[in-house]
Design an enzyme around this catalytic site. Structure first.
Site, PDB file in Angstrom:
ATOM      1  N   LYS A 228       0.836  -1.211   0.000  1.00 41.18           N
ATOM      2  CA  LYS A 228       0.000   0.000   0.000  1.00 41.18           C
ATOM      3  C   LYS A 228       0.871   1.262   0.000  1.00 41.18           C
ATOM      4  O   LYS A 228       0.623   2.192  -0.762  1.00 41.18           O
ATOM      5  CB  LYS A 228      -0.886   0.044   1.259  1.00 41.18           C
ATOM      6  CG  LYS A 228      -1.910  -1.041   1.336  1.00 41.18           C
ATOM      7  CD  LYS A 228      -2.587  -1.047   2.716  1.00 41.18           C
ATOM      8  CE  LYS A 228      -1.713  -1.653   3.761  1.00 41.18           C
ATOM      9  NZ  LYS A 228      -1.752  -1.261   5.082  1.00 41.18           N
TER      10      LYS A 228
ATOM     11  N   ARG B 247      -9.912  -1.023   9.100  1.00 37.02           N
ATOM     12  CA  ARG B 247      -9.282  -2.319   9.352  1.00 37.02           C
ATOM     13  C   ARG B 247     -10.266  -3.337   9.911  1.00 37.02           C
ATOM     14  O   ARG B 247      -9.905  -4.496  10.117  1.00 37.02           O
ATOM     15  CB  ARG B 247      -8.133  -2.128  10.329  1.00 37.02           C
ATOM     16  CG  ARG B 247      -6.806  -1.889   9.599  1.00 37.02           C
ATOM     17  CD  ARG B 247      -5.719  -1.737  10.600  1.00 37.02           C
ATOM     18  NE  ARG B 247      -4.470  -2.314  10.221  1.00 37.02           N
ATOM     19  CZ  ARG B 247      -3.485  -1.655   9.611  1.00 37.02           C
ATOM     20  NH1 ARG B 247      -3.663  -0.433   9.187  1.00 37.02           N
ATOM     21  NH2 ARG B 247      -2.339  -2.244   9.399  1.00 37.02           N
TER      22      ARG B 247
HETATM   23  P1  AMP Z   1       0.460  -0.036   8.815  1.00 31.58           P
HETATM   24  O1  AMP Z   1       1.520   1.000   8.600  1.00 31.58           O
HETATM   25  O2  AMP Z   1      -0.793   0.238   8.040  1.00 31.58           O
HETATM   26  O3  AMP Z   1       0.993  -1.431   8.615  1.00 31.58           O
HETATM   27  O4  AMP Z   1       0.032   0.069  10.371  1.00 31.58           O
HETATM   28  C1  AMP Z   1       0.950  -0.211  11.403  1.00 31.58           C
HETATM   29  C2  AMP Z   1       0.223  -0.438  12.695  1.00 31.58           C
HETATM   30  O5  AMP Z   1      -0.496   0.747  13.078  1.00 31.58           O
HETATM   31  C3  AMP Z   1      -0.829  -1.530  12.680  1.00 31.58           C
HETATM   32  O6  AMP Z   1      -0.288  -2.830  12.855  1.00 31.58           O
HETATM   33  C4  AMP Z   1      -1.725  -1.104  13.836  1.00 31.58           C
HETATM   34  O7  AMP Z   1      -1.125  -1.410  15.079  1.00 31.58           O
HETATM   35  C5  AMP Z   1      -1.726   0.419  13.708  1.00 31.58           C
HETATM   36  N1  AMP Z   1      -2.832   0.897  12.843  1.00 31.58           N
HETATM   37  C6  AMP Z   1      -2.736   1.482  11.608  1.00 31.58           C
HETATM   38  N2  AMP Z   1      -3.939   1.788  11.113  1.00 31.58           N
HETATM   39  C7  AMP Z   1      -4.842   1.375  12.037  1.00 31.58           C
HETATM   40  C8  AMP Z   1      -6.274   1.379  12.101  1.00 31.58           C
HETATM   41  N3  AMP Z   1      -7.032   1.846  11.105  1.00 31.58           N
HETATM   42  N4  AMP Z   1      -6.866   0.882  13.222  1.00 31.58           N
HETATM   43  C9  AMP Z   1      -6.145   0.400  14.258  1.00 31.58           C
HETATM   44  N5  AMP Z   1      -4.787   0.341  14.248  1.00 31.58           N
HETATM   45  C10 AMP Z   1      -4.139   0.818  13.156  1.00 31.58           C
END
Ligand code: AMP
Length: 209
Positions: free
Chosen positions: A14, A86
């Site tokens: 992404k 999510r």
């Molecule tokens: P990402 O960079 O999208 O892989 O997000 C890294 C981490 O941030 C995830 O593993 C969650 O712990 C937290 N996170 C990101 N977006 C969300 C969301 N929409 N809801 C809850 N936790 C989130």
């Protein structure tokens, strides 16, 4: 131009694809993961959030939507959402927020990537702490070891990019995030793209259709 939402498993691409779309079309890229990582590590909130992220669990919806509303309010160009929703509750909360702000989602892109490829990406991922460019030890090697080609900053590894945390994040994705694809399919907004080959070309052709 279409407002886009990316849905993909952890390390599904992404961030990389969003960066390329920003360069090509001038999108505003909003990543909830980046918004959380931008919170001051030394603040009480930063410490709490880092712990949740490092364990591979989800941060509270309340915090996510507070950060998101701040970013989306007053936005004046097409946007890419990455990292939210999510789970199904977040789908409804996002709909409400977009409604309130008079914004629309036009296209939901699901990147389909196998477990083996995801794991290799996670274990190879390196990020520039300054310009946020994403590299990979196996697929996208910087010219100088551990140094960003763009700005010369030292590359860092995300604390949650371990095999152990990846397993938790992947399980969370399968159980909570993957089911929301059905919702967007029913709305007629979902396009699934092979996230391993010719990814950018395929995304561009869907956007330009
Ligand atoms: P990402 O960079 O999208 O892989 O997000 C890294 C981490 O941030 C995830 O593993 C969650 O712990 C937290 N996170 C990101 N977006 C969300 C969301 N929409 N809801 C809850 N936790 C989130």
């Amino acid at each position: 131009m279409k407002n886009i939402l990316f849905i993909a498993p952890p390390a599904g691409g992404k961030g990389t694809q969003s960066d390329m779309l920003v360069m090509k079309f001038g999108y505003e890229h909003i990543s909830t993961g980046d918004l959380l990582r931008d919170i001051d590590d030394n603040s009480a909130l930063g410490k709490k959030v880092n712990k949740i992220i490092d364990e591979g669990n989800l941060v509270s919806d309340e915090l996510i939507f507070e950060l998101l509303e701040e970013k989306l309010a007053g936005i004046d160009k097409p946007f890419i959402l990455d990292g939210v929703p999510r789970n199904i509750e977040q789908v409804y909360t996002l709909d409400k927020l977009l409604n309130k702000l008079g914004l629309n989602l036009d296209l939901v892109i699901n990147l389909d990537v196998s477990y083996e490829v995801l794991l290799k990406r996670v274990l190879g991922r390196m990020i520039c702490s300054n310009c946020k460019e994403i590299y990979n030890k196996f697929y996208k090697i910087p010219l100088k070891t551990d140094i960003c080609d763009n700005c010369g900053e030292v590359l860092t590894i995300r604390e949650d990019d371990t095999e152990e945390t990846f397993k938790v994040r992947y399980k969370t994705y399968i159980e909570n995030t993957k089911p929301i694809l059905d919702y967007y399919k029913k709305c007629g907004k979902l396009v699934t793209i092979n996230g391993e080959d010719n990814v950018f070309e395929n995304i561009v052709s869907v956007i330009e259709k």
